[in-house]
Design a protein around this motif. Structure first.
Motif, PDB file in Angstrom:
ATOM      1  N   VAL A 225       1.292  54.244  14.209  1.00 57.28           N
ATOM      2  CA  VAL A 225       0.046  53.623  14.662  1.00 57.28           C
ATOM      3  C   VAL A 225       0.382  52.718  15.845  1.00 57.28           C
ATOM      4  O   VAL A 225       1.340  51.943  15.789  1.00 57.28           O
ATOM      5  CB  VAL A 225      -0.619  52.799  13.543  1.00 57.28           C
ATOM      6  CG1 VAL A 225      -1.896  52.146  14.057  1.00 57.28           C
ATOM      7  CG2 VAL A 225      -0.924  53.667  12.335  1.00 57.28           C
ATOM      8  N   GLY A 226      -0.389  52.827  16.901  1.00 55.64           N
ATOM      9  CA  GLY A 226      -0.135  51.987  18.069  1.00 55.64           C
ATOM     10  C   GLY A 226      -1.382  51.814  18.907  1.00 55.64           C
ATOM     11  O   GLY A 226      -2.417  52.446  18.674  1.00 55.64           O
ATOM     12  N   SER A 227      -1.288  50.943  19.897  1.00 57.60           N
ATOM     13  CA  SER A 227      -2.414  50.715  20.800  1.00 57.60           C
ATOM     14  C   SER A 227      -1.914  50.040  22.066  1.00 57.60           C
ATOM     15  O   SER A 227      -0.782  49.552  22.136  1.00 57.60           O
ATOM     16  CB  SER A 227      -3.481  49.848  20.135  1.00 57.60           C
ATOM     17  OG  SER A 227      -2.999  48.526  19.941  1.00 57.60           O
TER      18      SER A 227
ATOM     19  N   GLY B 269      -0.513  51.316  30.972  1.00 54.80           N
ATOM     20  CA  GLY B 269       0.160  50.034  30.840  1.00 54.80           C
ATOM     21  C   GLY B 269       1.008  49.998  29.582  1.00 54.80           C
ATOM     22  O   GLY B 269       1.389  51.030  29.020  1.00 54.80           O
ATOM     23  N   ARG B 270       1.299  48.795  29.118  1.00 55.87           N
ATOM     24  CA  ARG B 270       2.167  48.645  27.945  1.00 55.87           C
ATOM     25  C   ARG B 270       1.433  49.061  26.668  1.00 55.87           C
ATOM     26  O   ARG B 270       0.289  48.695  26.427  1.00 55.87           O
ATOM     27  CB  ARG B 270       2.640  47.207  27.820  1.00 55.87           C
ATOM     28  CG  ARG B 270       3.555  46.965  26.610  1.00 55.87           C
ATOM     29  CD  ARG B 270       4.189  45.578  26.639  1.00 55.87           C
ATOM     30  NE  ARG B 270       3.208  44.553  26.920  1.00 55.87           N
ATOM     31  CZ  ARG B 270       3.309  43.690  27.922  1.00 55.87           C
ATOM     32  NH1 ARG B 270       4.352  43.716  28.730  1.00 55.87           N
ATOM     33  NH2 ARG B 270       2.385  42.776  28.122  1.00 55.87           N
ATOM     34  N   THR B 271       2.112  49.849  25.841  1.00 55.84           N
ATOM     35  CA  THR B 271       1.587  50.205  24.523  1.00 55.84           C
ATOM     36  C   THR B 271       2.653  49.899  23.483  1.00 55.84           C
ATOM     37  O   THR B 271       3.848  50.026  23.745  1.00 55.84           O
ATOM     38  CB  THR B 271       1.189  51.687  24.433  1.00 55.84           C
ATOM     39  OG1 THR B 271       2.346  52.505  24.669  1.00 55.84           O
ATOM     40  CG2 THR B 271       0.112  52.030  25.451  1.00 55.84           C
ATOM     41  N   ALA B 272       2.209  49.498  22.307  1.00 54.73           N
ATOM     42  CA  ALA B 272       3.133  49.162  21.221  1.00 54.73           C
ATOM     43  C   ALA B 272       2.726  49.931  19.970  1.00 54.73           C
ATOM     44  O   ALA B 272       1.532  50.161  19.725  1.00 54.73           O
ATOM     45  CB  ALA B 272       3.125  47.661  20.946  1.00 54.73           C
ATOM     46  N   ALA B 273       3.733  50.344  19.176  1.00 54.40           N
ATOM     47  CA  ALA B 273       3.460  51.131  17.980  1.00 54.40           C
ATOM     48  C   ALA B 273       4.489  50.823  16.901  1.00 54.40           C
ATOM     49  O   ALA B 273       5.602  50.379  17.177  1.00 54.40           O
ATOM     50  CB  ALA B 273       3.474  52.623  18.309  1.00 54.40           C
ATOM     51  N   VAL B 274       4.087  51.077  15.675  1.00 48.16           N
ATOM     52  CA  VAL B 274       4.976  50.989  14.518  1.00 48.16           C
ATOM     53  C   VAL B 274       5.001  52.352  13.843  1.00 48.16           C
ATOM     54  O   VAL B 274       3.948  52.970  13.633  1.00 48.16           O
ATOM     55  CB  VAL B 274       4.498  49.916  13.520  1.00 48.16           C
ATOM     56  CG1 VAL B 274       5.402  49.897  12.291  1.00 48.16           C
ATOM     57  CG2 VAL B 274       4.462  48.547  14.175  1.00 48.16           C
ATOM     58  N   LYS B 275       6.219  52.796  13.508  1.00 45.83           N
ATOM     59  CA  LYS B 275       6.375  54.107  12.872  1.00 45.83           C
ATOM     60  C   LYS B 275       7.153  53.959  11.572  1.00 45.83           C
ATOM     61  O   LYS B 275       8.172  53.274  11.506  1.00 45.83           O
ATOM     62  CB  LYS B 275       7.117  55.066  13.809  1.00 45.83           C
ATOM     63  CG  LYS B 275       7.295  56.463  13.243  1.00 45.83           C
ATOM     64  CD  LYS B 275       7.994  57.372  14.246  1.00 45.83           C
ATOM     65  CE  LYS B 275       8.143  58.782  13.715  1.00 45.83           C
ATOM     66  NZ  LYS B 275       8.830  59.662  14.698  1.00 45.83           N
ATOM     67  N   LEU B 276       6.659  54.614  10.523  1.00 49.72           N
ATOM     68  CA  LEU B 276       7.325  54.625   9.226  1.00 49.72           C
ATOM     69  C   LEU B 276       7.764  56.046   8.923  1.00 49.72           C
ATOM     70  O   LEU B 276       6.961  56.986   9.014  1.00 49.72           O
ATOM     71  CB  LEU B 276       6.382  54.130   8.123  1.00 49.72           C
ATOM     72  CG  LEU B 276       6.917  54.225   6.681  1.00 49.72           C
ATOM     73  CD1 LEU B 276       8.150  53.338   6.505  1.00 49.72           C
ATOM     74  CD2 LEU B 276       5.822  53.844   5.680  1.00 49.72           C
ATOM     75  N   ASN B 277       9.038  56.200   8.572  1.00 49.73           N
ATOM     76  CA  ASN B 277       9.598  57.509   8.241  1.00 49.73           C
ATOM     77  C   ASN B 277      10.216  57.443   6.855  1.00 49.73           C
ATOM     78  O   ASN B 277      10.975  56.505   6.555  1.00 49.73           O
ATOM     79  CB  ASN B 277      10.638  57.904   9.290  1.00 49.73           C
ATOM     80  CG  ASN B 277      11.148  59.306   9.088  1.00 49.73           C
ATOM     81  OD1 ASN B 277      12.101  59.520   8.338  1.00 49.73           O
ATOM     82  ND2 ASN B 277      10.558  60.272   9.762  1.00 49.73           N
ATOM     83  N   TYR B 278       9.896  58.442   6.020  1.00 54.98           N
ATOM     84  CA  TYR B 278      10.412  58.432   4.646  1.00 54.98           C
ATOM     85  C   TYR B 278      10.892  59.835   4.280  1.00 54.98           C
ATOM     86  O   TYR B 278      10.193  60.825   4.496  1.00 54.98           O
ATOM     87  CB  TYR B 278       9.323  58.002   3.665  1.00 54.98           C
ATOM     88  CG  TYR B 278       9.843  57.743   2.264  1.00 54.98           C
ATOM     89  CD1 TYR B 278      10.459  56.530   1.950  1.00 54.98           C
ATOM     90  CD2 TYR B 278       9.730  58.715   1.281  1.00 54.98           C
ATOM     91  CE1 TYR B 278      10.940  56.291   0.669  1.00 54.98           C
ATOM     92  CE2 TYR B 278      10.209  58.490  -0.004  1.00 54.98           C
ATOM     93  CZ  TYR B 278      10.820  57.276  -0.299  1.00 54.98           C
ATOM     94  OH  TYR B 278      11.307  57.048  -1.563  1.00 54.98           O
ATOM     95  N   LYS B 279      12.118  59.907   3.725  1.00 54.84           N
ATOM     96  CA  LYS B 279      12.714  61.177   3.315  1.00 54.84           C
ATOM     97  C   LYS B 279      12.938  61.188   1.808  1.00 54.84           C
ATOM     98  O   LYS B 279      13.380  60.194   1.239  1.00 54.84           O
ATOM     99  CB  LYS B 279      14.058  61.381   4.013  1.00 54.84           C
ATOM    100  CG  LYS B 279      13.979  61.426   5.527  1.00 54.84           C
ATOM    101  CD  LYS B 279      15.374  61.591   6.140  1.00 54.84           C
ATOM    102  CE  LYS B 279      15.317  61.606   7.659  1.00 54.84           C
ATOM    103  NZ  LYS B 279      16.665  61.747   8.269  1.00 54.84           N
ATOM    104  N   PHE B 280      12.645  62.315   1.191  1.00 50.07           N
ATOM    105  CA  PHE B 280      12.921  62.448  -0.236  1.00 50.07           C
ATOM    106  C   PHE B 280      13.101  63.930  -0.591  1.00 50.07           C
ATOM    107  O   PHE B 280      12.857  64.809   0.228  1.00 50.07           O
ATOM    108  CB  PHE B 280      11.813  61.832  -1.088  1.00 50.07           C
ATOM    109  CG  PHE B 280      10.439  62.360  -0.819  1.00 50.07           C
ATOM    110  CD1 PHE B 280       9.942  63.437  -1.552  1.00 50.07           C
ATOM    111  CD2 PHE B 280       9.634  61.790   0.155  1.00 50.07           C
ATOM    112  CE1 PHE B 280       8.668  63.924  -1.314  1.00 50.07           C
ATOM    113  CE2 PHE B 280       8.354  62.268   0.389  1.00 50.07           C
ATOM    114  CZ  PHE B 280       7.870  63.341  -0.344  1.00 50.07           C
TER     115      PHE B 280
END
Length: 851
Positions: free
Chosen positions: A174-176, A840-851
């Protein structure tokens, strides 16, 4: 971030003996059909791994591939909103066009986009291809028509998907924008697989990824919102004069309404005087469409016996792009509608009749008016893409073989709203029932009579049958003699139509791109890999293609690879290639588009650009473009942690297919008057153009690949990577029959910066992995304006990953860390979207999960 395959030389050259090398698994590298243990061949191949893709922080496969330095110009992504292919993204290696770069998936062709870019460019839409399923991407930076046929003039991009995958991996991002534009972006992906060919005799891999991003309008970006560029070189107030009489913007029609404001005419058009009504077009200009995409990939492999396996893969993608097509329609001089019976444009009278409420005089009155109360014109492109492929591969009687059959397609439905009905316009004009001077007085019923929504369908399909086989024919003193041969058959079809409203003459000011054609292509190819002496290999390849429309083409290639020392590799290739005329260029096609020209014989504005209509048709007599490629390279690898690769390329193309330039048509009007249509005043209305094999094009330059890995002890590891591309020449004639002009470092032939570079540093320490990437685009000369140079621009991207648990990772991603603004370019009104990004500048957070 992105490592060239040349780096692997350090590992290969360090092998103590040929016997040790023979124990390595033989693989096929993009650009050859012969299996080899040499990870580095005679041609430069850049490899982008799944790990590199993750480190880049990019949210789509298109963004990853387009960021390479060899993508030097003339390629488009969804910023190209004025296109017949809105919402798409392509790649143009060496700047010679998307149609000269071949895109493969697992070494096989996929269908091109449903219709053409810029009327003639048939290309693969990168936005239709999956992201989560990608194991690696191989970019061959050399002509490869001898192996793959047409379109591989500048190089090949081979997107390789996972054949086996164990477990399940989920990710969400998710970012903006941080600059208050309100643009947000979300993406998610699933990758899962089970089975092992070695243990279970089968494997299945499934992936699913999705992406959604908001639309970005020009008036949401602070420095462009006012459309006032007078503080820049050759800048002006980029407002649009509207609502005036007798073709004179200073003779006002009615008062201020909608977005209209009074402005000095000279601020908009230097040298003019008086006051005009004008509006800021920023609210009607989409910089980046709003998109939603979903891609899926299913790949299965079944081991039939110890020597044979069957495989099948299915790709499906759905994408949608929404944009503001433009401001409400302006009616005035030069208004047209299509006459399908005559295959020409009809002129539509724009005269206020005597007795009309807006005409107080006793004679019909010419006028120009923007129909603001109808609302902005909008467009939505919805695309479905698929590929279904099945085959069998294995070993038989000493031969390695691969046979497959596939079907691929791209289907477009484009809907537009708030266009204008020609017949209702003529009625309300004659009746006097529509008030142009004060549109607030118009009834909603009259507005709805004028509004027009249409659907434009288009479809492209590709059917393929492929077979190739390879074998070591004999043992020579310096090593085995490798041989490969194969055959291919494919059918290419394109059916790109226009709306029924256009064909019936109902839509005012139509844009048309009708393409209807198909052809069959059959090919035979062969390849030899000859070990001449120890450490010197020569590769010879050739391919013969037969097209059902234009005829035949033969593409030979010779290359050499010399391991001069463990730390030194020398390589080179000489080849011939071709690009077959695309279906819109050679088959049944017609297009209507709009542009501007400076006409020295214009009776009113002989020194200023004026809008004209271009009517372009195909040419069944076209021949293919023929190219000659030379590539020379050296790779120095003093250790397994260091490498320097320098590769020189030169591509000369003869018989480049294009239409005659507008300037050339106007200059030669006396000898070919049928190509120019003028109105009663003597002003140009329409230019008639046809595709033809024209002049030559010469492109040359170098690629530099650098890598250094450093062990920092308790401070972890540091990896430095850089890819730099420099263009020496980009030469083509400015007009038919003229000598070649160098377009490197200017924008004669689209902006071609001399330098492009991608440099990254990745630091791994404990549970943290951080990548900082610098993207550099050189400046270039502005050829259509005096005393202006477009400045270079460099942006920084950062990706910091934290491994919270063995299964979970959180990444913090910032693109354009310093919020660098695109460089001003007056020829494009504000910036060149092929070289820069306005977000311009964009910021995001990413979550990665392995199982």
């Amino acid at each position: 971030m992105i490592k060239p395959l040349a780096i692997s030389l350090a590992v290969a050259s360090a092998l103590p003996s040929l016997a040790a090398a023979q124990e390595l698994e033989r693989v096929i590298v993009t650009g050859s059909n012969i299996r080899t243990t040499q990870k580095e061949g005679a041609s430069a191949v850049q490899v982008i791994s799944a790990k590199d893709i993750a480190a880049s922080g990019k949210a789509s496969i298109a963004d990853v591939i387009r960021s390479i330095s060899a993508n030097s110009g003339n390629s488009y992504n969804e910023q190209y909103t004025g296109s017949f292919s809105a919402g798409t993204a392509g790649l143009s290696l060496r700047g010679i066009g998307q149609k000269n770069t071949l895109i493969l998936v697992n070494g096989k062709r996929v269908s091109p986009y449903a219709t053409a870019q810029d009327l003639q460019e048939v290309f693969v839409d990168l936005n239709s291809l999956p992201m989560a399923a990608v194991q690696r991407i191989e970019v061959l930076k050399d002509g490869a028509s001898s192996v793959y046929g047409s379109d591989a003039v500048a190089g090949v991009v081979n997107i390789i998907l996972y054949k086996e995958f164990k477990g399940t991996e989920l990710s969400a991002q998710v970012g903006s924008s941080t600059e208050g534009t309100g643009q947000s972006e979300k993406s998610a992906a699933l990758q899962t697989g089970f089975g092992s060919l070695a243990k279970d005799g089968y494997s299945v891999v499934f992936s699913l990824d999705a992406q959604q991003r908001d639309k970005l309008q020009q008036d949401q970006v602070a420095w462009m919102a006012g459309s006032d560029f007078r503080g820049n070189a050759n800048g002006a107030l980029a407002w649009v004069p509207a609502n005036y009489l007798n073709n004179d913007p200073t003779k006002l029609l009615g008062g201020l309404q909608g977005p209209l404001q009074l402005q000095p005419y000279g601020a908009i058009t230097p040298g003019k005087s008086g006051t005009v009504q004008a509006y800021n077009n920023a609210q009607y200009k989409t910089l980046i469409p709003g998109i939603s995409r979903i891609h899926s990939s299913l790949r299965g492999t079944l081991k039939l016996n110890e020597d044979t396996e069957a495989y099948a893969d299915l790709l499906y993608g759905h994408s949608r792009a929404d944009q503001t097509f433009g401001a409400p329609l302006t009616v005035g001089s030069g208004l047209r509608a299509w006459n399908n019976a005559r295959q020409q444009l009809d002129n539509i009278s724009v005269l206020l009749p005597v007795g009309h409420p807006n005409n107080p005089g006793a004679t019909p009155l010419p006028f120009t008016a923007t129909l603001f109360d109808l609302g902005a014109r909008t467009k939505r492109d919805s695309v479905d893409f698929f590929r279904a492929l099945a085959g069998v591969k294995g070993a038989l009687a000493g031969w390695d073989y691969d046979a497959s059959v596939g079907r691929s397609g791209s289907k477009l439905e484009e809907t537009v709203n708030n266009f204008v009905n020609r017949y209702e316009f003529e009625k309300v004009l004659a009746e006097g029932s529509y008030n142009f001077a004060d549109q607030s007085r118009n009834s909603e019923a009259v507005r709805n009579r004028l509004r027009l929504s249409t659907l434009r369908p288009a479809e492209s399909t590709l059917t393929t049958v492929d077979f190739n086989a390879s074998k070591e024919l004999a043992g020579l003193p310096a090593g085995p003699l490798g041989f490969a041969f194969g055959a291919q058959w494919r059918r290419e079809e394109m059916d790109s139509q226009t709306s029924t409203a256009v064909l019936s003459g109902t839509e005012l000011r139509p844009a048309i791109n009708i393409i209807q054609g198909k052809r069959d292509v059959a090919a035979l190819f062969a390849e030899f890999n000859v070990p001449v002496v120890k450490d010197l290999n020569v590769n010879l390849a050739g391919r013969a293609d037969r097209y059902s429309d234009f005829g035949s083409a033969f593409s030979p290639k010779a290359s050499a690879r010399y391991q001069a020392a463990q730390w030194l590799l020398l390589r080179g290739t000489v080849s011939r290639g071709f690009r077959a005329p695309s279906l819109p260029e050679i088959t049944n096609s017609t297009s209507v588009s709009y542009g501007s020209v400076i006409d020295p014989r214009d009776p009113i504005t002989p020194t200023q650009a004026r809008g004209v209509t271009n009517l372009t048709i195909a040419n069944a007599e076209l021949r293919p473009e023929r190219s000659g490629n030379v590539n020379l390279g050296v790779v120095i690898a003093p250790s397994s942690d260091s490498s320097i690769g320098v590769d020189y390329y030169r591509i000369r193309t003869k018989g480049v297919i294009d239409t005659e330039s507008a300037d050339n048509i106007i200059a030669n009007e006396k000898t070919a008057p049928e190509k120019v249509v003028r109105d009663a005043q003597g002003r140009i209305q329409t230019l008639y153009r046809q595709y033809a094999n024209q002049g030559d094009r010469l492109v040359s330059g170098i690629d530099i690949d650098l890598r250094q890995r450093l062990g920092l002890g308790r401070w972890g590891k540091l990896a430095l990577n850089a890819q730099l591309s420099h263009v020496f020449k980009f030469e083509a004639p400015l007009a038919l029959g003229e000598p070649l002009t160098n377009g490197a470092g200017n924008n004669y032939f689209g902006s071609i910066p001399k330098w492009r570079g991608v440099t990254s540093a990745t630091w791994d320490i404990g549970a943290w992995a951080s990548t900082l990437t610098w993207n550099y685009v050189d400046g270039y000369e502005q050829t259509t304006r005096e005393n202006e140079r477009v400045k270079p621009v460099g942006t920084l991207d950062a990706n910091v990953g934290w491994k919270v648990t063995p299964a979970a990772t959180v990444s913090f991603i910032v693109q354009n860390l310093t919020d660098k603004r695109p460089s001003w370019d007056s020829s494009t009104a504000f910036f060149d979207f092929t070289q820069a990004d306005p977000r311009g500048r964009t910021a995001a957070v990413k979550l990665n999960y392995k199982f």
